[in-house]
Write a protein that holds these residues in place. Sequence first.
Motif, PDB file in Angstrom:
ATOM      1  N   ALA A  51       0.861  -1.078   0.143  1.00  0.00           N
ATOM      2  CA  ALA A  51       0.227   0.119  -0.032  1.00  0.00           C
ATOM      3  C   ALA A  51       0.830   1.237  -0.035  1.00  0.00           C
ATOM      4  CB  ALA A  51      -0.822   0.066   1.082  1.00  0.00           C
ATOM      5  N   LEU A  52       1.949   1.116   0.581  1.00  0.00           N
ATOM      6  CA  LEU A  52       3.066   2.242   0.553  1.00  0.00           C
ATOM      7  C   LEU A  52       3.486   2.375  -0.887  1.00  0.00           C
ATOM      8  CD1 LEU A  52       4.764   1.870   3.720  1.00  0.00           C
ATOM      9  CD2 LEU A  52       3.227   3.512   3.366  1.00  0.00           C
ATOM     10  N   GLY A  53       3.365   1.799  -1.822  1.00  0.00           N
ATOM     11  CA  GLY A  53       3.830   2.017  -3.175  1.00  0.00           C
ATOM     12  C   GLY A  53       4.942   0.989  -3.440  1.00  0.00           C
ATOM     13  N   HIS A  54       5.590   0.100  -2.637  1.00  0.00           N
ATOM     14  CA  HIS A  54       6.420  -0.676  -2.847  1.00  0.00           C
ATOM     15  C   HIS A  54       6.205  -1.831  -3.967  1.00  0.00           C
ATOM     16  CE1 HIS A  54       8.913   1.216   0.069  1.00  0.00           C
ATOM     17  NE2 HIS A  54       7.832   1.048   1.214  1.00  0.00           N
ATOM     18  N   ARG A  55       7.226  -1.979  -4.860  1.00  0.00           N
ATOM     19  CA  ARG A  55       7.001  -2.968  -5.914  1.00  0.00           C
ATOM     20  C   ARG A  55       8.147  -3.926  -5.866  1.00  0.00           C
ATOM     21  NH1 ARG A  55       2.700  -1.699  -4.788  1.00  0.00           N
ATOM     22  NH2 ARG A  55       0.953  -0.975  -6.276  1.00  0.00           N
ATOM     23  N   THR A  56       8.551  -4.235  -4.473  1.00  0.00           N
ATOM     24  CA  THR A  56       9.682  -5.091  -4.372  1.00  0.00           C
ATOM     25  C   THR A  56       9.555  -6.184  -3.231  1.00  0.00           C
ATOM     26  OG1 THR A  56      10.839  -3.615  -2.924  1.00  0.00           O
ATOM     27  CG2 THR A  56      11.557  -3.568  -5.479  1.00  0.00           C
ATOM     28  N   CYS A  57      10.115  -7.232  -3.220  1.00  0.00           N
ATOM     29  CA  CYS A  57      10.077  -7.803  -2.172  1.00  0.00           C
ATOM     30  C   CYS A  57      11.015  -7.673  -0.925  1.00  0.00           C
ATOM     31  CB  CYS A  57      10.537  -9.333  -2.454  1.00  0.00           C
ATOM     32  SG  CYS A  57      10.489 -10.665  -0.984  1.00  0.00           S
ATOM     33  N   PRO A  58      10.170  -7.495   0.264  1.00  0.00           N
ATOM     34  CA  PRO A  58      10.874  -7.000   1.518  1.00  0.00           C
ATOM     35  C   PRO A  58      12.256  -7.526   1.562  1.00  0.00           C
ATOM     36  CG  PRO A  58       8.551  -6.984   2.037  1.00  0.00           C
ATOM     37  CD  PRO A  58       8.864  -7.848   0.682  1.00  0.00           C
ATOM     38  N   THR A  59      12.177  -8.948   1.497  1.00  0.00           N
ATOM     39  CA  THR A  59      13.660  -9.695   1.860  1.00  0.00           C
ATOM     40  C   THR A  59      14.457  -9.809   0.968  1.00  0.00           C
ATOM     41  OG1 THR A  59      12.019 -11.005   3.234  1.00  0.00           O
ATOM     42  CG2 THR A  59      14.049 -12.054   2.523  1.00  0.00           C
ATOM     43  N   THR A  60      14.154 -10.012  -0.399  1.00  0.00           N
ATOM     44  CA  THR A  60      15.256 -10.272  -1.213  1.00  0.00           C
ATOM     45  C   THR A  60      15.199  -8.844  -2.389  1.00  0.00           C
ATOM     46  OG1 THR A  60      13.415 -10.876  -3.070  1.00  0.00           O
ATOM     47  CG2 THR A  60      14.428 -12.716  -1.787  1.00  0.00           C
ATOM     48  N   MET A  61      14.292  -7.993  -2.061  1.00  0.00           N
ATOM     49  CA  MET A  61      14.274  -6.758  -2.947  1.00  0.00           C
ATOM     50  C   MET A  61      14.369  -7.079  -4.386  1.00  0.00           C
ATOM     51  SD  MET A  61      14.417  -4.952  -0.650  1.00  0.00           S
ATOM     52  CE  MET A  61      14.261  -3.218  -1.428  1.00  0.00           C
ATOM     53  N   GLN A  62      13.871  -8.164  -4.852  1.00  0.00           N
ATOM     54  CA  GLN A  62      13.494  -8.486  -6.108  1.00  0.00           C
ATOM     55  C   GLN A  62      12.267  -7.859  -6.340  1.00  0.00           C
ATOM     56  OE1 GLN A  62      13.619 -12.817  -5.484  1.00  0.00           O
ATOM     57  NE2 GLN A  62      14.322 -12.824  -7.504  1.00  0.00           N
ATOM     58  N   GLU A  63      12.199  -7.334  -7.865  1.00  0.00           N
ATOM     59  CA  GLU A  63      11.097  -6.721  -8.392  1.00  0.00           C
ATOM     60  C   GLU A  63       9.720  -7.627  -8.443  1.00  0.00           C
ATOM     61  OE1 GLU A  63       9.787  -3.870 -12.096  1.00  0.00           O
ATOM     62  OE2 GLU A  63      11.863  -4.378 -11.822  1.00  0.00           O
ATOM     63  N   TRP A  83       6.751  -9.154 -10.163  1.00  0.00           N
ATOM     64  CA  TRP A  83       6.121  -9.257 -11.554  1.00  0.00           C
ATOM     65  C   TRP A  83       4.489  -9.288 -11.480  1.00  0.00           C
ATOM     66  CZ3 TRP A  83       9.805 -12.425 -10.040  1.00  0.00           C
ATOM     67  CH2 TRP A  83       9.387 -13.947  -9.827  1.00  0.00           C
ATOM     68  N   ASP A  84       4.133  -9.809  -9.960  1.00  0.00           N
ATOM     69  CA  ASP A  84       2.893  -9.944  -9.936  1.00  0.00           C
ATOM     70  C   ASP A  84       2.816  -9.588  -8.309  1.00  0.00           C
ATOM     71  OD1 ASP A  84       0.519 -10.651  -9.301  1.00  0.00           O
ATOM     72  OD2 ASP A  84       0.495 -12.827  -9.954  1.00  0.00           O
ATOM     73  N   VAL A  85       2.076  -8.493  -7.939  1.00  0.00           N
ATOM     74  CA  VAL A  85       1.765  -7.976  -6.660  1.00  0.00           C
ATOM     75  C   VAL A  85       0.832  -8.721  -6.023  1.00  0.00           C
ATOM     76  CG1 VAL A  85       2.794  -5.845  -7.186  1.00  0.00           C
ATOM     77  CG2 VAL A  85       0.178  -5.983  -7.519  1.00  0.00           C
ATOM     78  N   THR A  86      -0.026  -9.683  -6.507  1.00  0.00           N
ATOM     79  CA  THR A  86      -1.007 -10.543  -5.666  1.00  0.00           C
ATOM     80  C   THR A  86      -0.393 -11.483  -4.655  1.00  0.00           C
ATOM     81  OG1 THR A  86      -2.216 -10.168  -7.662  1.00  0.00           O
ATOM     82  CG2 THR A  86      -3.156 -11.740  -6.027  1.00  0.00           C
ATOM     83  N   PRO A  87      -0.724 -11.460  -3.434  1.00  0.00           N
ATOM     84  CA  PRO A  87      -0.391 -12.330  -2.339  1.00  0.00           C
ATOM     85  C   PRO A  87      -1.183 -13.563  -2.442  1.00  0.00           C
ATOM     86  CG  PRO A  87      -0.671 -10.182  -1.379  1.00  0.00           C
ATOM     87  CD  PRO A  87      -1.252 -10.194  -2.908  1.00  0.00           C
ATOM     88  N   ILE A  88      -0.493 -14.717  -2.444  1.00  0.00           N
ATOM     89  CA  ILE A  88      -1.385 -15.950  -2.659  1.00  0.00           C
ATOM     90  C   ILE A  88      -1.350 -16.496  -1.129  1.00  0.00           C
ATOM     91  CG2 ILE A  88      -1.508 -18.301  -3.598  1.00  0.00           C
ATOM     92  CD1 ILE A  88      -1.771 -15.963  -5.412  1.00  0.00           C
ATOM     93  N   PRO A  89      -2.726 -17.060  -0.416  1.00  0.00           N
ATOM     94  CA  PRO A  89      -2.909 -17.432   0.861  1.00  0.00           C
ATOM     95  C   PRO A  89      -1.930 -18.905   0.993  1.00  0.00           C
ATOM     96  CG  PRO A  89      -4.770 -16.739   0.013  1.00  0.00           C
ATOM     97  CD  PRO A  89      -3.934 -16.526  -1.175  1.00  0.00           C
ATOM     98  N   ASN A  90      -1.200 -19.149   1.982  1.00  0.00           N
ATOM     99  CA  ASN A  90      -0.345 -20.149   2.300  1.00  0.00           C
ATOM    100  C   ASN A  90      -1.083 -21.113   3.211  1.00  0.00           C
ATOM    101  OD1 ASN A  90       1.626 -22.176   2.574  1.00  0.00           O
ATOM    102  ND2 ASN A  90       3.149 -20.780   2.340  1.00  0.00           N
ATOM    103  N   THR A  91      -2.194 -21.824   2.622  1.00  0.00           N
ATOM    104  CA  THR A  91      -2.963 -22.381   3.460  1.00  0.00           C
ATOM    105  C   THR A  91      -2.022 -23.697   4.156  1.00  0.00           C
ATOM    106  OG1 THR A  91      -4.756 -22.314   1.752  1.00  0.00           O
ATOM    107  CG2 THR A  91      -5.050 -23.935   3.532  1.00  0.00           C
ATOM    108  N   THR A  92      -1.286 -24.468   3.397  1.00  0.00           N
ATOM    109  CA  THR A  92      -0.606 -25.252   4.138  1.00  0.00           C
ATOM    110  C   THR A  92       0.134 -24.865   5.400  1.00  0.00           C
ATOM    111  OG1 THR A  92      -0.387 -26.441   2.122  1.00  0.00           O
ATOM    112  CG2 THR A  92       1.187 -27.256   3.690  1.00  0.00           C
ATOM    113  N   LEU A  93       0.888 -23.776   5.120  1.00  0.00           N
ATOM    114  CA  LEU A  93       1.715 -23.193   6.393  1.00  0.00           C
ATOM    115  C   LEU A  93       0.758 -22.715   7.436  1.00  0.00           C
ATOM    116  CD1 LEU A  93       4.374 -22.517   7.502  1.00  0.00           C
ATOM    117  CD2 LEU A  93       4.366 -20.393   6.154  1.00  0.00           C
TER     118      LEU A  93
END
Length: 459
Positions: free
Chosen positions: A100-112, A114-124
């Motif tokens: 929501a702050l406008g970031h388009r990178t992964c916070p951990t890897t800082m990779q850009e 290409w899809d900003v839709t988070p997928i629910p991790n049901t198993t975890l």
Amino acid sequence: MPQYQELPCGGQELDIDTALKDGILGGAPELGDATAGDGGKQPVELRKMMDELDAAGDGGGDEAVPAVFICPISLEPMVDPVTLCTGQTYESANISRWLALGHRTCPTTMQELWDVTPIPNTTLRQLIAAWFSRRYTRFKKRSADFHGRAAELVHGLRGTAVPKRQPLKGQARVAALRELRSLATNHQSVTKAIAEAGGVALLTSLLGPFTSHAVGSEAVAILVSGVSLDADAKAALMQPAKVSLLVDMLNEGAVDTKINCVRLIRILMDEKGFRPETVASLSLLVGVMRLVRDKNHPDGVAAGLELLSSICAVHRPARCLIVSIGAVPQLVELLLELPTECVEPALDILDALAIVPEGRIALKDCPRTIPNAVRLLMRVSEACTQRALSMLWVVCRMAPEESAPAALDAGLGAKLLLVIQSGCGPELKQQASELLKLCTLNCTSTVFISKCKLTKTIQ
């Protein structure tokens, strides 16, 4: 099979089946686990389980929370994990705020991304729920065991155990009280079981003129551990014989016992039927001041100052007694050495003592009153500055010809000008202005300017 499988991008993927089998995620489901199968009872909501375990200091039992359960953003266990296109998993609320702050990178890897839709991790999410459910079940079982043991100890001390036995005496009583104290201190929920088993009345009855300090210290420690004290229990504890025992232990007991006695007296003072004259005891006040002076035990300093402040507030005659035991110069000497959170209570006490003539004289006669009060100006908080100004006003009003020049020598002039020019409240600025005027009336302009270090500014 290894627990982790290498990914082409260089990361690792947790193999769930192997992890469960090998125990990396807490082991296989236990027999009787409510979350192990669909036939179990509805599990407690996950966040409530986590909060209750955290409140009890049992977030993971004897095991650390698996790293794969921790959100890389908040470093807290996840409740609703979601995975990004980079393969990294985060708590849904945390990554949503990041995006929501406008970031388009992964916070951990800082990779850009290409899809900003988070997928629910049901198993975890299921694994996290299962792991915490097992911890929660064990925690509840231990709590039940602790509650049962606490009730058993209370009944043994009362002589109401089944089968019927005589109440514990001597070293057996001390040992039982020590174990009960340990349970109450380490497991807050045990205090309720103690009260339900009649432990409060028991502990109150154990305190009296013939009680040994070994028994008394353990009983008092349990009473201040969080056990609910009703009006009847407080009224019983305020009996002269019981207060006398508390005072004796305050003066002669170990440091922990002294702190607990002070805390219990403070609790009793909140009761409607409390008699202020109960604390008008020289031996009690001497014991409290001795605790306040013990800089090796900050908890004792804080507890002692809180009790002294309460005594000053509820019993005016006690202020003269506090002054008579030399509390004013002792507190003034301690001002610059106290922890920050204890400075304001100490100044509150000195402010209350300055209301009585003996207290004002003691402040004026103490050689450290002026320099220590000046050093506290604009140092801790606005409230502390106001109390310090009040002390200086009292001293300078009593002997202006002597005290005003001494205060200027200690740097009061520059500090007062700083207060006046600061963002402090109008009342504080007015107080500083009046004190500054008093100082100017008792020295020449040349001396005042030099003491305030204003020579260069004027030139």
